[in-house]
Motif scaffolding. Structure first.
Motif, PDB file in Angstrom:
ATOM      1  N   LEU A 200       0.949  -0.965  -0.147  1.00 21.68           N
ATOM      2  CA  LEU A 200      -0.091  -0.629  -0.170  1.00 21.68           C
ATOM      3  C   LEU A 200       1.004   1.327  -0.213  1.00 21.68           C
ATOM      4  N   LEU A 201       2.262   1.581   0.698  1.00 20.74           N
ATOM      5  CA  LEU A 201       2.854   2.044   0.613  1.00 20.74           C
ATOM      6  C   LEU A 201       3.937   2.430  -0.667  1.00 20.74           C
ATOM      7  N   ILE A 202       3.668   1.549  -1.118  1.00 27.11           N
ATOM      8  CA  ILE A 202       4.584   1.748  -2.547  1.00 27.11           C
ATOM      9  C   ILE A 202       3.431   1.950  -3.920  1.00 27.11           C
ATOM     10  N   MET A 203       2.437   1.116  -3.615  1.00 27.57           N
ATOM     11  CA  MET A 203       1.398   1.718  -5.121  1.00 27.57           C
ATOM     12  C   MET A 203       0.212   2.387  -4.605  1.00 27.57           C
ATOM     13  N   GLY A 204      -0.149   2.679  -3.023  1.00 23.09           N
ATOM     14  CA  GLY A 204      -1.297   3.716  -2.634  1.00 23.09           C
ATOM     15  C   GLY A 204      -0.672   5.103  -2.724  1.00 23.09           C
ATOM     16  N   PHE A 205      -2.182   6.035  -2.895  1.00 21.35           N
ATOM     17  CA  PHE A 205      -1.853   7.471  -3.026  1.00 21.35           C
ATOM     18  C   PHE A 205      -3.267   7.728  -2.301  1.00 21.35           C
ATOM     19  N   GLY A 206      -2.566   9.517  -1.591  1.00 21.80           N
ATOM     20  CA  GLY A 206      -3.746  10.122  -1.466  1.00 21.80           C
ATOM     21  C   GLY A 206      -3.733  10.022  -0.053  1.00 21.80           C
ATOM     22  N   GLU A 207      -4.973   9.177   0.649  1.00 23.57           N
ATOM     23  CA  GLU A 207      -6.068   8.637   1.562  1.00 23.57           C
ATOM     24  C   GLU A 207      -5.020   7.538   1.746  1.00 23.57           C
ATOM     25  N   ILE A 208      -5.278   6.622   0.941  1.00 22.68           N
ATOM     26  CA  ILE A 208      -4.703   4.907   1.718  1.00 22.68           C
ATOM     27  C   ILE A 208      -2.801   4.865   1.255  1.00 22.68           C
ATOM     28  N   ARG A 209      -2.995   5.824   0.998  1.00 22.58           N
ATOM     29  CA  ARG A 209      -0.971   5.997   1.435  1.00 22.58           C
ATOM     30  C   ARG A 209      -0.551   6.707   3.386  1.00 22.58           C
ATOM     31  N   ASP A 210      -1.527   7.990   3.292  1.00 19.87           N
ATOM     32  CA  ASP A 210      -1.714   7.858   4.865  1.00 19.87           C
ATOM     33  C   ASP A 210      -2.250   6.940   5.336  1.00 19.87           C
ATOM     34  N   PHE A 211      -3.072   6.246   5.331  1.00 15.99           N
ATOM     35  CA  PHE A 211      -3.464   5.547   6.297  1.00 15.99           C
ATOM     36  C   PHE A 211      -2.664   4.056   6.305  1.00 15.99           C
ATOM     37  N   ALA A 212      -1.885   4.184   4.909  1.00 12.16           N
ATOM     38  CA  ALA A 212      -1.206   2.285   5.148  1.00 12.16           C
ATOM     39  C   ALA A 212       0.538   3.244   5.871  1.00 12.16           C
ATOM     40  N   ILE A 213       0.402   4.820   6.216  1.00 16.11           N
ATOM     41  CA  ILE A 213       2.018   5.575   6.481  1.00 16.11           C
ATOM     42  C   ILE A 213       1.982   5.078   8.491  1.00 16.11           C
ATOM     43  N   ALA A 214       0.028   5.427   8.562  1.00 16.45           N
ATOM     44  CA  ALA A 214      -0.419   5.503  10.175  1.00 16.45           C
ATOM     45  C   ALA A 214       0.069   3.427  10.942  1.00 16.45           C
ATOM     46  N   MET A 215      -0.930   2.736   9.602  1.00 16.61           N
ATOM     47  CA  MET A 215      -0.767   1.379  10.113  1.00 16.61           C
ATOM     48  C   MET A 215       0.667   0.810  10.157  1.00 16.61           C
ATOM     49  N   THR A 216       1.825   0.946   9.284  1.00 18.02           N
ATOM     50  CA  THR A 216       3.139   0.924   9.327  1.00 18.02           C
ATOM     51  C   THR A 216       3.737   1.346  10.209  1.00 18.02           C
ATOM     52  N   PHE A 217       3.947   2.237  10.647  1.00 14.10           N
ATOM     53  CA  PHE A 217       4.118   2.660  12.298  1.00 14.10           C
ATOM     54  C   PHE A 217       3.647   2.240  13.334  1.00 14.10           C
TER      55      PHE A 217
END
Length: 391
Positions: free
Chosen positions: A345-362
């Protein structure tokens, strides 16, 4: 499958508990400073869900990518925007997007005062009331003492628009309001939706944009959503406190809850420090992190309880260390499996999806850490405190 053999592992996790206690406290202080001291990181960057804005659903006559849509929206001065492909998109060769921007009205309060002055100069005492609220969108509420036609109002605003160089006044819709004997009018200006429609037509030839729906999210609604999001996290934490106290005992519950507060606070602090938007998607990510973290903590607590019954002769520090070593393989495998999905999700996602992936990964990394060095360590400190009370 095991990454670590519990029989061979003998890591002294609790021997470093003081160092990591100080480390965790410093991280929490940094998170609090990032959240509440605006001079450090600018404070929390509330998203449109919480700060208010305009939601526009647009259908295009050709297939457009999210990047193309975002480029046009940003060119109109809407730096804070959310571009989402509509689930209603059906016809091939066409595209449909839901666009959210931070502004509700193009007309500012200062511009509205200028328009009011010009209208009073035009109509004199006939204009009894002039109403404008930026939170209600691009519209004016006018009341006259004598009869005034729709065309007269539209013509007056068009002249004012040319004089003040306000394009939003040159083409308006005037609607009569109330009883026939009342001279009240609602004036709909060229708002955010029409501005975006014109920009798409101009910058992407052949896009043929058509506005399907326009909605406003006012600051009051945004504030309610923000408060509901905070309450959702508090209810989740309180529910987990009650569950852990019932499942184990009061000795374990505070450690689990403080670990959850630690995880949520650090995740919010990361977004405040980096300037990433905090919106409803972020709240969903934090709630997911809380669920993930407590699951990891419960597994460790369950093993500690089992070992307390088996090896009562050993000190609690050794029992906790043994339990952590026994569950380490499961902890690492679970975290790595989750992170593999999030990296995609971090690599392929954008916008809210990418922010969601950042929050989840951390959150997954912090949650794994807190299960070992916050929840488990606090169990030892609380055990010592309770023994001192009993002494």
């Amino acid at each position: 499958m095991q990454f670590f053999d519990p029989k061979k592992m003998n890591i002294d996790f609790m021997g470093k508990k003081k160092f990591f206690a100080v480390f965790s406290i410093l991280l929490m202080v940094l998170a609090l400073v990032s959240i509440f001291v605006e001079d450090v990181a600018g404070g929390i960057n509330w998203g449109i869900d919480f700060a208010g804005g305009t939601v526009v659903e647009v259908e295009f006559g050709k297939a457009l990518t999210p990047d193309q849509v975002r480029e046009v929206v940003t060119s109109q001065g809407y730096r804070k925007n959310v571009i989402q492909r509509s689930v209603l998109e059906k016809e091939p060769g066409k595209s449909e997007y839901i666009i959210r921007v931070e502004r509700i009205a193009i007309l500012s309060e200062d511009d509205a005062k200028k328009v009011e002055k010009e209208l009073r100069d035009k109509f004199g005492e006939k204009l009894k009331e002039f109403g404008f609220n930026a939170d209600s969108g691009d519209q004016l509420d006018l009341r006259f003492s004598d009869k005034v036609t729709d065309k007269e109002i539209a013509k007056a605003l068009a002249d004012i628009g040319e004089k003040l160089r306000m394009k939003e006044l040159t083409k308006v819709t005037v609607k009569h309001q109330g009883r026939p004997e009342e001279y009240r009018y609602l004036v709909l200006l060229t708002g955010v939706a029409e501005q975006l429609k014109h920009a798409f037509s101009e910058k992407i030839p052949g896009s043929n944009p058509m506005i399907r729906k326009v909605e406003f999210v006012g600051p009051q609604v945004g504030e309610k959503l923000r408060n509901d999001g905070i309450l959702a996290m508090l209810y989740a934490i309180l529910g987990i406190l009650a569950y852990v106290a019932f499942r184990f005992n009061i000795q374990f519950a505070p450690g689990a809850v403080i670990a959850l507060v630690h995880d949520a606070l650090l995740t919010i602090g990361l977004f405040a420090l980096t300037g990433l938007e905090i919106n409803l998607t972020f709240v969903a990510a934090v709630l997911t992190v809380i669920g993930y973290s407590v699951n990891d903590t419960i597994v460790i607590y369950d093993r500690i309880r089992e070992n307390l019954a088996k090896i009562r002769s050993k000190p609690l520090d050794e029992v906790v260390n043994t339990s952590l070593n026994q569950t380490m393989s499961r902890t690492v495998l679970t975290s790595l499996t989750t992170l593999l999905a999030l990296i995609g999700l971090l690599i392929m996602g954008f916008g809210e999806i990418r922010d969601f992936a950042i929050a989840m990964t951390f959150g997954v990394v912090v949650g794994t850490y807190s299960s070992i060095y916050v929840a488990s360590s606090l169990t030892l400190y609380i055990d010592r405190f309770l023994k001192r009370l009993q002494a």
